[in-house]
Scaffold this motif. Sequence first.
Motif, PDB file in Angstrom:
ATOM      1  N   ALA A  19     -11.325  -2.016   1.228  1.00 27.17           N
ATOM      2  CA  ALA A  19     -10.709  -1.044   0.322  1.00 27.17           C
ATOM      3  C   ALA A  19      -9.672  -0.199   1.054  1.00 27.17           C
ATOM      4  CB  ALA A  19     -11.780  -0.157  -0.303  1.00 27.17           C
ATOM      5  N   LEU A  20      -9.956   0.150   2.309  1.00 23.56           N
ATOM      6  CA  LEU A  20      -8.981   0.894   3.107  1.00 23.56           C
ATOM      7  C   LEU A  20      -7.703   0.084   3.314  1.00 23.56           C
ATOM      8  CD1 LEU A  20     -11.070   2.602   5.904  1.00 23.56           C
ATOM      9  CD2 LEU A  20      -9.519   3.710   4.313  1.00 23.56           C
ATOM     10  N   ILE A  21      -7.856  -1.202   3.564  1.00 31.89           N
ATOM     11  CA  ILE A  21      -6.684  -2.059   3.761  1.00 31.89           C
ATOM     12  C   ILE A  21      -5.844  -2.110   2.492  1.00 31.89           C
ATOM     13  CG2 ILE A  21      -5.981  -4.458   4.136  1.00 31.89           C
ATOM     14  CD1 ILE A  21      -8.413  -4.658   6.071  1.00 31.89           C
ATOM     15  N   TYR A  22      -6.495  -2.286   1.344  1.00 36.85           N
ATOM     16  CA  TYR A  22      -5.747  -2.323   0.087  1.00 36.85           C
ATOM     17  C   TYR A  22      -5.138  -0.964  -0.254  1.00 36.85           C
ATOM     18  CZ  TYR A  22      -7.037  -7.084  -1.032  1.00 36.85           C
ATOM     19  OH  TYR A  22      -7.169  -8.450  -1.019  1.00 36.85           O
ATOM     20  N   SER A  23      -5.802   0.121   0.114  1.00 34.13           N
ATOM     21  CA  SER A  23      -5.227   1.452  -0.097  1.00 34.13           C
ATOM     22  C   SER A  23      -3.958   1.630   0.733  1.00 34.13           C
ATOM     23  CB  SER A  23      -6.233   2.537   0.279  1.00 34.13           C
ATOM     24  OG  SER A  23      -7.327   2.510  -0.568  1.00 34.13           O
ATOM     25  N   HIS A  24      -4.020   1.156   1.974  1.00 35.90           N
ATOM     26  CA  HIS A  24      -2.828   1.226   2.822  1.00 35.90           C
ATOM     27  C   HIS A  24      -1.719   0.339   2.258  1.00 35.90           C
ATOM     28  CE1 HIS A  24      -0.365   1.688   6.346  1.00 35.90           C
ATOM     29  NE2 HIS A  24      -0.283   0.371   6.449  1.00 35.90           N
ATOM     30  N   GLU A  25      -2.095  -0.836   1.762  1.00 36.12           N
ATOM     31  CA  GLU A  25      -1.112  -1.733   1.151  1.00 36.12           C
ATOM     32  C   GLU A  25      -0.465  -1.085  -0.073  1.00 36.12           C
ATOM     33  OE1 GLU A  25      -1.189  -5.994  -1.105  1.00 36.12           O
ATOM     34  OE2 GLU A  25      -2.490  -5.775   0.643  1.00 36.12           O
ATOM     35  N   THR A  26      -1.246  -0.330  -0.823  1.00 35.70           N
ATOM     36  CA  THR A  26      -0.713   0.393  -1.984  1.00 35.70           C
ATOM     37  C   THR A  26       0.350   1.397  -1.553  1.00 35.70           C
ATOM     38  OG1 THR A  26      -2.799   0.163  -3.159  1.00 35.70           O
ATOM     39  CG2 THR A  26      -1.316   1.881  -3.920  1.00 35.70           C
ATOM     40  N   ARG A  27       0.031   2.166  -0.524  1.00 34.89           N
ATOM     41  CA  ARG A  27       1.006   3.160  -0.039  1.00 34.89           C
ATOM     42  C   ARG A  27       2.267   2.504   0.500  1.00 34.89           C
ATOM     43  NH1 ARG A  27      -1.455   8.521   2.430  1.00 34.89           N
ATOM     44  NH2 ARG A  27      -3.054   8.894   0.867  1.00 34.89           N
ATOM     45  N   ALA A  28       2.099   1.391   1.196  1.00 35.14           N
ATOM     46  CA  ALA A  28       3.259   0.686   1.750  1.00 35.14           C
ATOM     47  C   ALA A  28       4.124   0.115   0.629  1.00 35.14           C
ATOM     48  CB  ALA A  28       2.805  -0.436   2.682  1.00 35.14           C
ATOM     49  N   ALA A  29       3.494  -0.415  -0.413  1.00 36.10           N
ATOM     50  CA  ALA A  29       4.252  -0.958  -1.544  1.00 36.10           C
ATOM     51  C   ALA A  29       4.997   0.140  -2.278  1.00 36.10           C
ATOM     52  CB  ALA A  29       3.327  -1.710  -2.492  1.00 36.10           C
ATOM     53  N   LEU A  30       4.380   1.291  -2.429  1.00 35.37           N
ATOM     54  CA  LEU A  30       5.073   2.411  -3.077  1.00 35.37           C
ATOM     55  C   LEU A  30       6.246   2.895  -2.227  1.00 35.37           C
ATOM     56  CD1 LEU A  30       2.177   4.545  -4.581  1.00 35.37           C
ATOM     57  CD2 LEU A  30       3.933   3.257  -5.812  1.00 35.37           C
ATOM     58  N   ALA A  31       6.074   2.884  -0.914  1.00 35.87           N
ATOM     59  CA  ALA A  31       7.163   3.301  -0.030  1.00 35.87           C
ATOM     60  C   ALA A  31       8.344   2.335  -0.124  1.00 35.87           C
ATOM     61  CB  ALA A  31       6.672   3.382   1.413  1.00 35.87           C
ATOM     62  N   ARG A  32       8.052   1.038  -0.356  1.00 38.42           N
ATOM     63  CA  ARG A  32       9.109   0.043  -0.535  1.00 38.42           C
ATOM     64  C   ARG A  32       9.727   0.107  -1.920  1.00 38.42           C
ATOM     65  NH1 ARG A  32       5.111  -3.594   1.378  1.00 38.42           N
ATOM     66  NH2 ARG A  32       4.950  -4.369  -0.746  1.00 38.42           N
ATOM     67  N   GLY A  33       9.025   0.744  -2.848  1.00 36.34           N
ATOM     68  CA  GLY A  33       9.504   0.810  -4.223  1.00 36.34           C
ATOM     69  C   GLY A  33       8.976  -0.322  -5.093  1.00 36.34           C
TER      70      GLY A  33
END
Length: 73
Positions: A19-33
């Motif tokens: 879940a932590l990995i997917y949470s980080h992936e969520t933040r990274a995707a939002l940062a990319r737009g």
Amino acid sequence: MVESVLVTLFCCLLTGVMALIYSHETRAALARGDVAQAHVASRKAQSLVLFSLLFGLFASISWIIYVLVSLYV
């Protein structure tokens, strides 16, 4: 992200880390737009957090029942 950290510490380590990995992936995707990818990763993280929480509750309740039965039998 906070929920992921809490279930990792208190409920289930393996699914909490996922879940932590997917949470980080969520933040990274939002940062990319990339909102679509962020939504998908967020749903996966949310599902893993819920599973971890339910598993942790089940394990805790099972342990309490086991201890109570062991004491009184």
